[in-house]
Design a protein around this motif. Sequence first.
Motif, PDB file in Angstrom:
ATOM      1  N   GLU A 195       0.828  -1.211   0.000  1.00 15.50           N
ATOM      2  CA  GLU A 195       0.000   0.000   0.000  1.00 15.50           C
ATOM      3  C   GLU A 195       0.862   1.261   0.000  1.00 15.50           C
ATOM      4  OE1 GLU A 195      -3.255   0.133  -0.607  1.00 15.50           O
ATOM      5  OE2 GLU A 195      -3.062  -2.028  -0.839  1.00 15.50           O
ATOM      6  N   ARG A 196       1.950   1.231   0.740  1.00 17.10           N
ATOM      7  CA  ARG A 196       2.870   2.379   0.742  1.00 17.10           C
ATOM      8  C   ARG A 196       3.471   2.568  -0.651  1.00 17.10           C
ATOM      9  NH1 ARG A 196       6.550   5.219   4.572  1.00 17.10           N
ATOM     10  NH2 ARG A 196       8.306   5.887   3.308  1.00 17.10           N
ATOM     11  N   ALA A 197       3.858   1.479  -1.289  1.00 22.82           N
ATOM     12  CA  ALA A 197       4.427   1.558  -2.632  1.00 22.82           C
ATOM     13  C   ALA A 197       3.410   2.106  -3.620  1.00 22.82           C
ATOM     14  CB  ALA A 197       4.912   0.180  -3.083  1.00 22.82           C
ATOM     15  N   LYS A 198       2.172   1.649  -3.544  1.00 20.18           N
ATOM     16  CA  LYS A 198       1.129   2.160  -4.442  1.00 20.18           C
ATOM     17  C   LYS A 198       0.966   3.670  -4.273  1.00 20.18           C
ATOM     18  CE  LYS A 198      -2.079  -1.755  -4.719  1.00 20.18           C
ATOM     19  NZ  LYS A 198      -3.421  -2.159  -4.281  1.00 20.18           N
ATOM     20  N   ARG A 199       0.912   4.102  -3.026  1.00 23.73           N
ATOM     21  CA  ARG A 199       0.753   5.530  -2.749  1.00 23.73           C
ATOM     22  C   ARG A 199       1.934   6.330  -3.316  1.00 23.73           C
ATOM     23  NH1 ARG A 199      -0.376   4.675   2.149  1.00 23.73           N
ATOM     24  NH2 ARG A 199       1.610   5.230   3.092  1.00 23.73           N
ATOM     25  N   ARG A 213       5.227   0.055 -13.020  1.00 21.46           N
ATOM     26  CA  ARG A 213       5.259   1.074 -14.071  1.00 21.46           C
ATOM     27  C   ARG A 213       3.887   1.215 -14.734  1.00 21.46           C
ATOM     28  NH1 ARG A 213       6.263   1.333 -19.596  1.00 21.46           N
ATOM     29  NH2 ARG A 213       7.277   3.254 -20.249  1.00 21.46           N
ATOM     30  N   LYS A 214       3.279   0.094 -15.100  1.00 19.10           N
ATOM     31  CA  LYS A 214       1.954   0.139 -15.735  1.00 19.10           C
ATOM     32  C   LYS A 214       0.911   0.694 -14.765  1.00 19.10           C
ATOM     33  CE  LYS A 214       2.644  -3.493 -19.131  1.00 19.10           C
ATOM     34  NZ  LYS A 214       2.238  -4.832 -19.581  1.00 19.10           N
ATOM     35  N   PHE A 215       1.019   0.319 -13.497  1.00 22.07           N
ATOM     36  CA  PHE A 215       0.108   0.828 -12.478  1.00 22.07           C
ATOM     37  C   PHE A 215       0.195   2.355 -12.410  1.00 22.07           C
ATOM     38  CE2 PHE A 215      -0.538   2.182  -8.063  1.00 22.07           C
ATOM     39  CZ  PHE A 215      -1.781   1.643  -7.780  1.00 22.07           C
ATOM     40  N   ARG A 216       1.419   2.862 -12.370  1.00 26.28           N
ATOM     41  CA  ARG A 216       1.635   4.314 -12.279  1.00 26.28           C
ATOM     42  C   ARG A 216       1.093   5.018 -13.530  1.00 26.28           C
ATOM     43  NH1 ARG A 216       7.525   6.369 -10.980  1.00 26.28           N
ATOM     44  NH2 ARG A 216       6.719   6.836  -8.904  1.00 26.28           N
ATOM     45  N   ILE A 217       1.411   4.504 -14.691  1.00 35.58           N
ATOM     46  CA  ILE A 217       0.970   5.142 -15.948  1.00 35.58           C
ATOM     47  C   ILE A 217      -0.541   5.140 -16.035  1.00 35.58           C
ATOM     48  CG2 ILE A 217       0.950   4.871 -18.451  1.00 35.58           C
ATOM     49  CD1 ILE A 217       3.892   3.891 -18.190  1.00 35.58           C
ATOM     50  N   LYS A 218      -1.150   4.009 -15.734  1.00 33.29           N
ATOM     51  CA  LYS A 218      -2.605   3.875 -15.866  1.00 33.29           C
ATOM     52  C   LYS A 218      -3.352   4.852 -14.942  1.00 33.29           C
ATOM     53  CE  LYS A 218      -5.060   0.512 -14.011  1.00 33.29           C
ATOM     54  NZ  LYS A 218      -5.512  -0.858 -13.711  1.00 33.29           N
ATOM     55  N   LEU A 219      -2.859   5.022 -13.741  1.00 28.74           N
ATOM     56  CA  LEU A 219      -3.590   5.824 -12.765  1.00 28.74           C
ATOM     57  C   LEU A 219      -3.178   7.289 -12.713  1.00 28.74           C
ATOM     58  CD1 LEU A 219      -3.988   3.229  -9.916  1.00 28.74           C
ATOM     59  CD2 LEU A 219      -5.678   3.954 -11.589  1.00 28.74           C
ATOM     60  N   THR A 220      -2.128   7.660 -13.399  1.00 22.12           N
ATOM     61  CA  THR A 220      -1.700   9.070 -13.372  1.00 22.12           C
ATOM     62  C   THR A 220      -1.981   9.777 -14.693  1.00 22.12           C
ATOM     63  OG1 THR A 220       0.581   8.480 -13.953  1.00 22.12           O
ATOM     64  CG2 THR A 220       0.048   8.735 -11.604  1.00 22.12           C
ATOM     65  N   THR A 221      -2.505   9.074 -15.668  1.00 20.19           N
ATOM     66  CA  THR A 221      -2.809   9.734 -16.943  1.00 20.19           C
ATOM     67  C   THR A 221      -4.300   9.907 -17.124  1.00 20.19           C
ATOM     68  OG1 THR A 221      -2.786   7.614 -18.107  1.00 20.19           O
ATOM     69  CG2 THR A 221      -0.767   8.932 -18.153  1.00 20.19           C
TER      70      THR A 221
END
Length: 79
Positions: A30-34, A71-79
């Motif tokens: 959860e910390r990493a996701k945040r 990486r995919k998690f970050r891209i998907k949720l920040t764009t």
Amino acid sequence: MAVSRRSLEKRFRDAIGRTILEEIQLVRLERAKRMLLETTYPISRVAEMSGFGSTGYFIQFFQSRVGETPRKFRIKLTT
């Protein structure tokens, strides 16, 4: 505490429904996701700051639990 390790682990599991290790891993995940969503730190830094021993293990663990790479998690949720 005047209780054995095994007894503590059993009480924890009975109360929370997960082992101590599973709870620690969940908190780290959860910390990493945040951090992936709120910072621009590289994946290696997120892994380190979240308490994972290596970037490779972090990526493997993240993908097995979330279903996609960090990486995919970050891209998907920040764009």
